[in-house]
Design a protein around this motif. Structure first.
Motif, PDB file in Angstrom:
ATOM      1  N   MET A   1     -43.293   2.276  42.741  1.00 15.81           N
ATOM      2  CA  MET A   1     -42.542   3.166  43.622  1.00 15.81           C
ATOM      3  C   MET A   1     -43.325   4.478  43.749  1.00 15.81           C
ATOM      4  O   MET A   1     -43.781   5.035  42.750  1.00 15.81           O
ATOM      5  N   PRO A   2     -43.458   4.989  44.967  1.00 12.87           N
ATOM      6  CA  PRO A   2     -44.188   6.251  45.145  1.00 12.87           C
ATOM      7  C   PRO A   2     -43.441   7.431  44.541  1.00 12.87           C
ATOM      8  O   PRO A   2     -42.214   7.410  44.403  1.00 12.87           O
ATOM      9  N   GLU A   3     -44.187   8.446  44.192  1.00 17.19           N
ATOM     10  CA  GLU A   3     -43.599   9.672  43.638  1.00 17.19           C
ATOM     11  C   GLU A   3     -42.836  10.410  44.748  1.00 17.19           C
ATOM     12  O   GLU A   3     -43.289  10.458  45.886  1.00 17.19           O
ATOM     13  N   PRO A   4     -41.653  10.987  44.428  1.00 21.11           N
ATOM     14  CA  PRO A   4     -40.904  11.748  45.439  1.00 21.11           C
ATOM     15  C   PRO A   4     -41.747  12.893  45.995  1.00 21.11           C
ATOM     16  O   PRO A   4     -42.605  13.446  45.304  1.00 21.11           O
ATOM     17  N   ALA A   5     -41.478  13.261  47.248  1.00 21.14           N
ATOM     18  CA  ALA A   5     -42.203  14.359  47.888  1.00 21.14           C
ATOM     19  C   ALA A   5     -41.918  15.683  47.186  1.00 21.14           C
ATOM     20  O   ALA A   5     -42.760  16.579  47.181  1.00 21.14           O
ATOM     21  N   LYS A   6     -40.721  15.804  46.605  1.00 26.10           N
ATOM     22  CA  LYS A   6     -40.394  17.001  45.825  1.00 26.10           C
ATOM     23  C   LYS A   6     -39.251  16.694  44.875  1.00 26.10           C
ATOM     24  O   LYS A   6     -38.535  15.706  45.030  1.00 26.10           O
ATOM     25  N   ARG A   7     -39.107  17.537  43.864  1.00 28.63           N
ATOM     26  CA  ARG A   7     -37.995  17.483  42.911  1.00 28.63           C
ATOM     27  C   ARG A   7     -37.460  18.893  42.752  1.00 28.63           C
ATOM     28  O   ARG A   7     -38.169  19.862  42.988  1.00 28.63           O
ATOM     29  N   ASP A   8     -36.224  18.999  42.315  1.00 28.53           N
ATOM     30  CA  ASP A   8     -35.606  20.298  42.058  1.00 28.53           C
ATOM     31  C   ASP A   8     -35.677  20.553  40.555  1.00 28.53           C
ATOM     32  O   ASP A   8     -34.921  19.975  39.777  1.00 28.53           O
ATOM     33  N   ALA A   9     -36.576  21.403  40.139  1.00 30.75           N
ATOM     34  CA  ALA A   9     -36.795  21.667  38.717  1.00 30.75           C
ATOM     35  C   ALA A   9     -35.570  22.283  38.042  1.00 30.75           C
ATOM     36  O   ALA A   9     -35.436  22.206  36.825  1.00 30.75           O
TER      37      ALA A   9
ATOM     38  N   GLY B   1     -37.398   6.105  47.056  1.00 32.59           N
ATOM     39  CA  GLY B   1     -38.345   7.116  46.601  1.00 32.59           C
ATOM     40  C   GLY B   1     -37.731   8.504  46.550  1.00 32.59           C
ATOM     41  O   GLY B   1     -38.300   9.420  45.968  1.00 32.59           O
ATOM     42  N   SER B   2     -36.558   8.676  47.189  1.00 32.68           N
ATOM     43  CA  SER B   2     -35.842   9.956  47.146  1.00 32.68           C
ATOM     44  C   SER B   2     -35.218  10.159  45.775  1.00 32.68           C
ATOM     45  O   SER B   2     -35.046   9.209  45.008  1.00 32.68           O
TER      46      SER B   2
ATOM     47  N   PHE C   1     -25.779  11.902  46.489  1.00 28.23           N
ATOM     48  CA  PHE C   1     -26.316  13.213  46.847  1.00 28.23           C
ATOM     49  C   PHE C   1     -27.833  13.081  46.813  1.00 28.23           C
ATOM     50  O   PHE C   1     -28.400  12.803  45.765  1.00 28.23           O
ATOM     51  N   THR C   2     -28.473  13.272  47.940  1.00 30.98           N
ATOM     52  CA  THR C   2     -29.914  13.117  48.024  1.00 30.98           C
ATOM     53  C   THR C   2     -30.565  14.465  48.306  1.00 30.98           C
ATOM     54  O   THR C   2     -30.124  15.196  49.194  1.00 30.98           O
ATOM     55  N   LEU C   3     -31.595  14.793  47.540  1.00 24.46           N
ATOM     56  CA  LEU C   3     -32.342  16.023  47.756  1.00 24.46           C
ATOM     57  C   LEU C   3     -33.081  15.916  49.084  1.00 24.46           C
ATOM     58  O   LEU C   3     -33.934  15.037  49.269  1.00 24.46           O
ATOM     59  N   ILE C   4     -32.755  16.779  50.005  1.00 30.18           N
ATOM     60  CA  ILE C   4     -33.373  16.776  51.324  1.00 30.18           C
ATOM     61  C   ILE C   4     -34.875  17.037  51.177  1.00 30.18           C
ATOM     62  O   ILE C   4     -35.289  17.981  50.498  1.00 30.18           O
ATOM     63  N   GLY C   5     -35.667  16.189  51.808  1.00 29.16           N
ATOM     64  CA  GLY C   5     -37.118  16.329  51.772  1.00 29.16           C
ATOM     65  C   GLY C   5     -37.778  15.662  50.579  1.00 29.16           C
ATOM     66  O   GLY C   5     -38.985  15.796  50.388  1.00 29.16           O
ATOM     67  N   SER C   6     -36.997  14.939  49.746  1.00 31.93           N
ATOM     68  CA  SER C   6     -37.598  14.302  48.556  1.00 31.93           C
ATOM     69  C   SER C   6     -38.189  12.933  48.848  1.00 31.93           C
ATOM     70  O   SER C   6     -38.965  12.413  48.048  1.00 31.93           O
TER      71      SER C   6
END
Length: 74
Positions: free
Chosen positions: A1-9, A40-41, A65-70
């Motif tokens: 699975m690809p790494e998410p585009a971003k995460r919320d630290a 991947g999100s 709940f999905t992190l927008i842009g992840s």
């Protein structure tokens, strides 16, 4: 699975979600756990049963709940 585009630290490991009716009566308290989705999100997911406090009828509840842009780029 690809790494998410971003995460919320600063995102917590879980969310506590209280489901209430329009009069403030609690139907259920749901705990959404942090999740890496198959797309991947990243975000949170919970599945729970809620009970109407007036009738005792039960409902199935699923929350996402999905992190927008992840989601990873294509």
């Amino acid at each position: 699975m690809p790494e998410p585009a971003k995460r919320d630290a600063k995102a917590p490991r879980f969310l506590e979600i209280v489901i209430k009716d329009s009069e403030g009566k609690v139907w259920s308290t749901v705990y959404a756990q942090a999740k890496d989705f198959s797309t991947g999100s990243v975000g949170y997911y919970a599945s729970e049963k809620a009970t109407n406090p007036e009738s005792a009828e039960r409902y199935q509840c699923s929350l996402s709940f999905t992190l927008i842009g992840s989601k990873p780029g294509k």
